[in-house]
Design a protein around this motif. Structure first.
Motif, PDB file in Angstrom:
ATOM      1  N   LEU A  80       0.829  -1.200   0.000  1.00 45.71           N
ATOM      2  CA  LEU A  80       0.000   0.000   0.000  1.00 45.71           C
ATOM      3  C   LEU A  80       0.866   1.253   0.000  1.00 45.71           C
ATOM      4  O   LEU A  80       0.570   2.191  -0.718  1.00 45.71           O
ATOM      5  CB  LEU A  80      -0.934  -0.010   1.207  1.00 45.71           C
ATOM      6  CG  LEU A  80      -1.816   1.216   1.383  1.00 45.71           C
ATOM      7  CD1 LEU A  80      -2.756   1.345   0.210  1.00 45.71           C
ATOM      8  CD2 LEU A  80      -2.590   1.123   2.668  1.00 45.71           C
ATOM      9  N   THR A  81       1.946   1.245   0.761  1.00 44.96           N
ATOM     10  CA  THR A  81       2.766   2.457   0.831  1.00 44.96           C
ATOM     11  C   THR A  81       3.534   2.685  -0.463  1.00 44.96           C
ATOM     12  O   THR A  81       3.803   3.826  -0.818  1.00 44.96           O
ATOM     13  CB  THR A  81       3.754   2.375   2.005  1.00 44.96           C
ATOM     14  OG1 THR A  81       4.549   1.198   1.858  1.00 44.96           O
ATOM     15  CG2 THR A  81       3.012   2.331   3.332  1.00 44.96           C
ATOM     16  N   ASN A  82       3.893   1.617  -1.175  1.00 47.39           N
ATOM     17  CA  ASN A  82       4.649   1.778  -2.419  1.00 47.39           C
ATOM     18  C   ASN A  82       3.753   2.164  -3.598  1.00 47.39           C
ATOM     19  O   ASN A  82       4.122   3.009  -4.396  1.00 47.39           O
ATOM     20  CB  ASN A  82       5.392   0.488  -2.760  1.00 47.39           C
ATOM     21  CG  ASN A  82       6.487   0.199  -1.756  1.00 47.39           C
ATOM     22  OD1 ASN A  82       6.977   1.094  -1.099  1.00 47.39           O
ATOM     23  ND2 ASN A  82       6.849  -1.056  -1.629  1.00 47.39           N
ATOM     24  N   ASP A  83       2.628   1.523  -3.724  1.00 45.20           N
ATOM     25  CA  ASP A  83       1.752   1.734  -4.878  1.00 45.20           C
ATOM     26  C   ASP A  83       0.325   2.022  -4.414  1.00 45.20           C
ATOM     27  O   ASP A  83      -0.580   1.219  -4.598  1.00 45.20           O
ATOM     28  CB  ASP A  83       1.768   0.499  -5.783  1.00 45.20           C
ATOM     29  CG  ASP A  83       3.110   0.295  -6.439  1.00 45.20           C
ATOM     30  OD1 ASP A  83       3.733   1.298  -6.803  1.00 45.20           O
ATOM     31  OD2 ASP A  83       3.526  -0.873  -6.585  1.00 45.20           O
ATOM     32  N   GLU A  84       0.129   3.184  -3.850  1.00 44.49           N
ATOM     33  CA  GLU A  84      -1.192   3.536  -3.334  1.00 44.49           C
ATOM     34  C   GLU A  84      -2.222   3.668  -4.457  1.00 44.49           C
ATOM     35  O   GLU A  84      -3.376   3.289  -4.295  1.00 44.49           O
ATOM     36  CB  GLU A  84      -1.116   4.833  -2.537  1.00 44.49           C
ATOM     37  CG  GLU A  84      -2.404   5.157  -1.824  1.00 44.49           C
ATOM     38  CD  GLU A  84      -2.277   6.366  -0.906  1.00 44.49           C
ATOM     39  OE1 GLU A  84      -3.325   6.863  -0.486  1.00 44.49           O
ATOM     40  OE2 GLU A  84      -1.159   6.804  -0.627  1.00 44.49           O
ATOM     41  N   GLU A  85      -1.777   4.170  -5.618  1.00 45.00           N
ATOM     42  CA  GLU A  85      -2.706   4.313  -6.740  1.00 45.00           C
ATOM     43  C   GLU A  85      -3.211   2.954  -7.208  1.00 45.00           C
ATOM     44  O   GLU A  85      -4.411   2.787  -7.464  1.00 45.00           O
ATOM     45  CB  GLU A  85      -2.024   5.031  -7.902  1.00 45.00           C
ATOM     46  CG  GLU A  85      -1.888   6.518  -7.718  1.00 45.00           C
ATOM     47  CD  GLU A  85      -1.258   7.159  -8.938  1.00 45.00           C
ATOM     48  OE1 GLU A  85      -1.645   6.782 -10.065  1.00 45.00           O
ATOM     49  OE2 GLU A  85      -0.396   8.017  -8.760  1.00 45.00           O
ATOM     50  N   ILE A  86      -2.328   1.995  -7.334  1.00 39.18           N
ATOM     51  CA  ILE A  86      -2.718   0.646  -7.767  1.00 39.18           C
ATOM     52  C   ILE A  86      -3.659   0.026  -6.747  1.00 39.18           C
ATOM     53  O   ILE A  86      -4.660  -0.609  -7.106  1.00 39.18           O
ATOM     54  CB  ILE A  86      -1.474  -0.234  -7.993  1.00 39.18           C
ATOM     55  CG1 ILE A  86      -0.677   0.297  -9.174  1.00 39.18           C
ATOM     56  CG2 ILE A  86      -1.870  -1.691  -8.216  1.00 39.18           C
ATOM     57  CD1 ILE A  86       0.646  -0.386  -9.389  1.00 39.18           C
ATOM     58  N   HIS A  87      -3.366   0.231  -5.480  1.00 35.87           N
ATOM     59  CA  HIS A  87      -4.246  -0.289  -4.421  1.00 35.87           C
ATOM     60  C   HIS A  87      -5.639   0.331  -4.524  1.00 35.87           C
ATOM     61  O   HIS A  87      -6.643  -0.376  -4.442  1.00 35.87           O
ATOM     62  CB  HIS A  87      -3.634   0.003  -3.050  1.00 35.87           C
ATOM     63  CG  HIS A  87      -4.559  -0.305  -1.916  1.00 35.87           C
ATOM     64  ND1 HIS A  87      -4.804  -1.583  -1.488  1.00 35.87           N
ATOM     65  CD2 HIS A  87      -5.309   0.515  -1.137  1.00 35.87           C
ATOM     66  CE1 HIS A  87      -5.675  -1.549  -0.495  1.00 35.87           C
ATOM     67  NE2 HIS A  87      -5.993  -0.290  -0.254  1.00 35.87           N
ATOM     68  N   GLY A  96      -7.491  -1.019  -7.625  1.00 32.37           N
ATOM     69  CA  GLY A  96      -7.924  -2.399  -7.380  1.00 32.37           C
ATOM     70  C   GLY A  96      -9.090  -2.466  -6.403  1.00 32.37           C
ATOM     71  O   GLY A  96     -10.046  -3.224  -6.612  1.00 32.37           O
ATOM     72  N   THR A  97      -9.019  -1.671  -5.362  1.00 33.16           N
ATOM     73  CA  THR A  97     -10.106  -1.635  -4.386  1.00 33.16           C
ATOM     74  C   THR A  97     -11.394  -1.118  -5.022  1.00 33.16           C
ATOM     75  O   THR A  97     -12.468  -1.680  -4.819  1.00 33.16           O
ATOM     76  CB  THR A  97      -9.720  -0.734  -3.199  1.00 33.16           C
ATOM     77  OG1 THR A  97      -8.534  -1.248  -2.604  1.00 33.16           O
ATOM     78  CG2 THR A  97     -10.804  -0.677  -2.162  1.00 33.16           C
ATOM     79  N   SER A  98     -11.271  -0.061  -5.803  1.00 42.59           N
ATOM     80  CA  SER A  98     -12.459   0.500  -6.461  1.00 42.59           C
ATOM     81  C   SER A  98     -13.069  -0.483  -7.452  1.00 42.59           C
ATOM     82  O   SER A  98     -14.294  -0.629  -7.517  1.00 42.59           O
ATOM     83  CB  SER A  98     -12.099   1.794  -7.185  1.00 42.59           C
ATOM     84  OG  SER A  98     -11.641   2.747  -6.260  1.00 42.59           O
ATOM     85  N   LEU A  99     -12.231  -1.160  -8.228  1.00 46.92           N
ATOM     86  CA  LEU A  99     -12.751  -2.143  -9.182  1.00 46.92           C
ATOM     87  C   LEU A  99     -13.415  -3.314  -8.468  1.00 46.92           C
ATOM     88  O   LEU A  99     -14.507  -3.743  -8.844  1.00 46.92           O
ATOM     89  CB  LEU A  99     -11.629  -2.647 -10.088  1.00 46.92           C
ATOM     90  CG  LEU A  99     -11.114  -1.677 -11.144  1.00 46.92           C
ATOM     91  CD1 LEU A  99      -9.901  -2.265 -11.858  1.00 46.92           C
ATOM     92  CD2 LEU A  99     -12.194  -1.343 -12.138  1.00 46.92           C
TER      93      LEU A  99
END
Length: 124
Positions: A1-8, A11-14
């Motif tokens: 989460l700390t490295n790739d917050e955008e990807i998280h 993924g959470t939104s999808l």
């Protein structure tokens, strides 16, 4: 989460977005199809759970980072409760597995599937 917050976040939104949409579609289908007169008994709790999931999803989208983990876990618990309501449909299915120690002629996979389909009865 700390490295790739955008990807998280994507993924959470999808996951939760499509999951919420799926819950609403399944709830509507349950009320409409009404399998063995259980549509209302199962459909109403599904609509309520879908509404709660939608509310959680809206709260999660508000960017309240302090409570985000709590909201996500609450959302996951609502999804698990929703999946538990699917047991009503699955209890109408019947499966039979026959095992034997010896088999004289071996069938290919496609032959065994076609042979097995001959013995299935329509439970719907």
């Amino acid at each position: 989460l700390t490295n790739d917050e955008e990807i998280h976040n994507v993924g959470t939104s999808l996951t939760f977005g499509f999951g919420t949409l799926t819950c609403w579609i399944q709830a509507a289908l349950t009320l409409k199809v009404n399998i063995k007169n259980e549509g209302r008994r199962v459909g109403i709790p599904r609509v309520i759970l879908s509404a709660v999931i939608t509310l959680y999803f809206i709260l999660m989208a508000q960017d309240i980072h302090m409570y985000a983990a709590r909201v996500q876990w609450g959302l996951v618990m609502c999804f698990l409760s929703y999946f538990g309501t699917l047991a009503v449909e699955f209890r109408h299915y019947r499966y039979e597995i026959v095992c034997s120690e010896y088999q004289e002629n071996f069938l290919s996979f496609s032959e065994s599937l076609s042979e097995a389909s001959e013995y299935q009865t329509d439970q719907v």
